[in-house]
Design an enzyme around this catalytic site. Sequence first.
Site, PDB file in Angstrom:
ATOM      1  N   LYS A 130      -7.443  -6.212  12.635  1.00 51.87           N
ATOM      2  CA  LYS A 130      -6.423  -5.630  12.991  1.00 51.87           C
ATOM      3  C   LYS A 130      -5.970  -6.130  14.429  1.00 51.87           C
ATOM      4  CE  LYS A 130      -5.589  -2.065  10.298  1.00 51.87           C
ATOM      5  NZ  LYS A 130      -4.282  -1.677   9.708  1.00 51.87           N
ATOM      6  N   SER A 180     -22.691  -7.939   4.297  1.00 43.31           N
ATOM      7  CA  SER A 180     -22.736  -9.405   3.590  1.00 43.31           C
ATOM      8  C   SER A 180     -21.571 -10.304   3.924  1.00 43.31           C
ATOM      9  CB  SER A 180     -22.739  -9.508   2.018  1.00 43.31           C
ATOM     10  OG  SER A 180     -21.504  -8.997   1.556  1.00 43.31           O
ATOM     11  N   PHE A 183     -14.352   0.505   5.814  1.00 46.46           N
ATOM     12  CA  PHE A 183     -15.325   1.457   5.709  1.00 46.46           C
ATOM     13  C   PHE A 183     -16.127   1.130   6.820  1.00 46.46           C
ATOM     14  CE2 PHE A 183     -16.271  -2.383   3.029  1.00 46.46           C
ATOM     15  CZ  PHE A 183     -17.438  -2.853   3.710  1.00 46.46           C
ATOM     16  N   LEU A 188      -0.651   7.243   4.170  1.00 47.19           N
ATOM     17  CA  LEU A 188       0.694   6.909   4.959  1.00 47.19           C
ATOM     18  C   LEU A 188       1.612   5.999   4.502  1.00 47.19           C
ATOM     19  CD1 LEU A 188      -1.800   6.366   8.146  1.00 47.19           C
ATOM     20  CD2 LEU A 188      -0.583   8.780   7.410  1.00 47.19           C
ATOM     21  N   ARG A 240      -2.812  -2.771  -5.765  1.00 46.10           N
ATOM     22  CA  ARG A 240      -3.395  -3.368  -6.764  1.00 46.10           C
ATOM     23  C   ARG A 240      -3.302  -2.304  -8.074  1.00 46.10           C
ATOM     24  NH1 ARG A 240      -8.851  -3.579  -3.739  1.00 46.10           N
ATOM     25  NH2 ARG A 240      -8.036  -1.243  -3.273  1.00 46.10           N
ATOM     26  N   GLY A 244       0.853  -1.282   0.006  1.00 45.52           N
ATOM     27  CA  GLY A 244       0.034  -0.065  -0.048  1.00 45.52           C
ATOM     28  C   GLY A 244       0.886   1.203   0.039  1.00 45.52           C
ATOM     29  N   ASP A 268      -1.928  -7.810  -5.122  1.00 46.34           N
ATOM     30  CA  ASP A 268      -3.032  -7.723  -4.340  1.00 46.34           C
ATOM     31  C   ASP A 268      -2.593  -8.811  -3.109  1.00 46.34           C
ATOM     32  OD1 ASP A 268      -5.236  -8.560  -3.091  1.00 46.34           O
ATOM     33  OD2 ASP A 268      -6.422  -8.254  -5.010  1.00 46.34           O
ATOM     34  N   PRO A 297      -5.818   9.475  14.215  1.00 45.15           N
ATOM     35  CA  PRO A 297      -6.236   9.888  13.178  1.00 45.15           C
ATOM     36  C   PRO A 297      -5.238  10.801  12.273  1.00 45.15           C
ATOM     37  CG  PRO A 297      -7.403  11.146  14.956  1.00 45.15           C
ATOM     38  CD  PRO A 297      -6.575   9.897  15.624  1.00 45.15           C
ATOM     39  N   TYR A 316      -7.911   0.570  17.876  1.00 45.42           N
ATOM     40  CA  TYR A 316      -9.251  -0.070  18.097  1.00 45.42           C
ATOM     41  C   TYR A 316      -8.925  -1.782  17.800  1.00 45.42           C
ATOM     42  CZ  TYR A 316     -10.658   0.490  13.256  1.00 45.42           C
ATOM     43  OH  TYR A 316     -10.568   0.386  11.743  1.00 45.42           O
TER      44      TYR A 316
END
Length: 293
Positions: free
Chosen positions: A171, A113, A105, A27, A47, A22, A73, A199, A156
């Site tokens: 995580k 789902s 998200f 970041l 990706r 990533g 990926d 954040p 979290y």
Amino acid sequence: MNYTAKMLRDDALKGKTIVVTGGGSGLGKSMTTYFMELGANVIITSRNIEKLERVKTELETKTGGKCLALACDVRNIEEVEAMHKKAIKTFGKVDVLLNNAAGNFISPTERLSANAFDTIIDIVLKGTKNCTLTFGKHWIDTKQTNTSVLNIVTTYAWTGSAYVVPSATAKAGVLAMTRSLAVEWAKYGMRFNAIAPGPFPTKGAWDRLLPEDIRGKFDLAKKVPLKRVGEHQELSNLAAYLVSDFSAYMNGEVITIDGGEWLKGAGQMNLLEQIPEALWDQLEAAIRSKKRS
Ligand code: HXC
Ligand code: NAP
């Protein structure tokens, strides 16, 4: 001194080769930039190869360092193994794996789902597992030592969080993997550490966690005792330290960099912050008067 200044000396990562999953945005891109400024070769993966190639050119021009862009990926072990092979072919060896790629998200969990839940677990937990196994086994087989894995988690991971349950679940798994392998694979000369950022504004995270429609209603800085969000260079300074040899005795640690955010949510009486200063004389008197009753 300014907290956005660059912390380490110029050659701190000279001779190191680092894979940042990533690494083409947010970041990951910020950490990659600083690693290159400090002399590291960096392989950025995700990706989207067009994005990665653009970032590679941008960062090589900006830093004078070397960058390799590879499509991969992390959910797919064959792609991870192919990425690893190409990285070794180009640079001869890799010293550091930074598991930064993530998917997330906000959503009420009952709206998810099974595939939506799996998607996040697969990117975050399975992706970290795929990369860690591939790189770790190679380091063991080739007897390469002084290697390390840095995992980006969140606070979290240990508190849990509503509305991002797949991410919190994944995580937490990554944090458990960090601590477990810090012990098991130390004998092979590998270190495992994690960073838990609070954040730090990025497009990827803000688009999915604070969409425009609610952005005005939730000021994340207000949740932070230091009353501000993080600056990317602050995180990059910490990451550079953790992948450098200066942190050779750090192993199995998760470092929180969140301005005190998660503790503010945790402390039972922290809400008393809302009490105006002027009211404290009155409250103290009331409390003292109860002592004798
Ligand atoms: C409900 C959703 C959804 C949503 C997707 N899905 N978005 N369900 N609400 N908002 C469902 C889809 O319908 C599908 O399920 C399944 O999830 C997979 O979706 P795809 O779009 O096919 O997946 P994919 O193309 O692989 O994209 C993955 C993604 C996407 C996670 C959905 O957002 C992405 O590419 N994200 C990468 C970058 C990212 O997330 N960055 C933020 C990291 S921030 P069905 O059943 O329909 O097939 C972060 C911060 C942590 O981690 C802490 C902050 C303080
Ligand atoms: P971001 O820019 O969206 O970064 C996520 C990266 O992961 C993207 O570059 C994305 O690239 C890549 N990615 C997603 N799915 C992938 C897959 N299947 N395979 C390979 N790469 C994939 O968001 P960010 O805010 O910088 O997040 C970086 C890390 O910090 C994440 O681990 C996140 O959980 C963590 N974090 C962020 C914050 C914050 O406030 N920003 C707070 C706590 C933790 P492609 O889309 O090109 O694949």
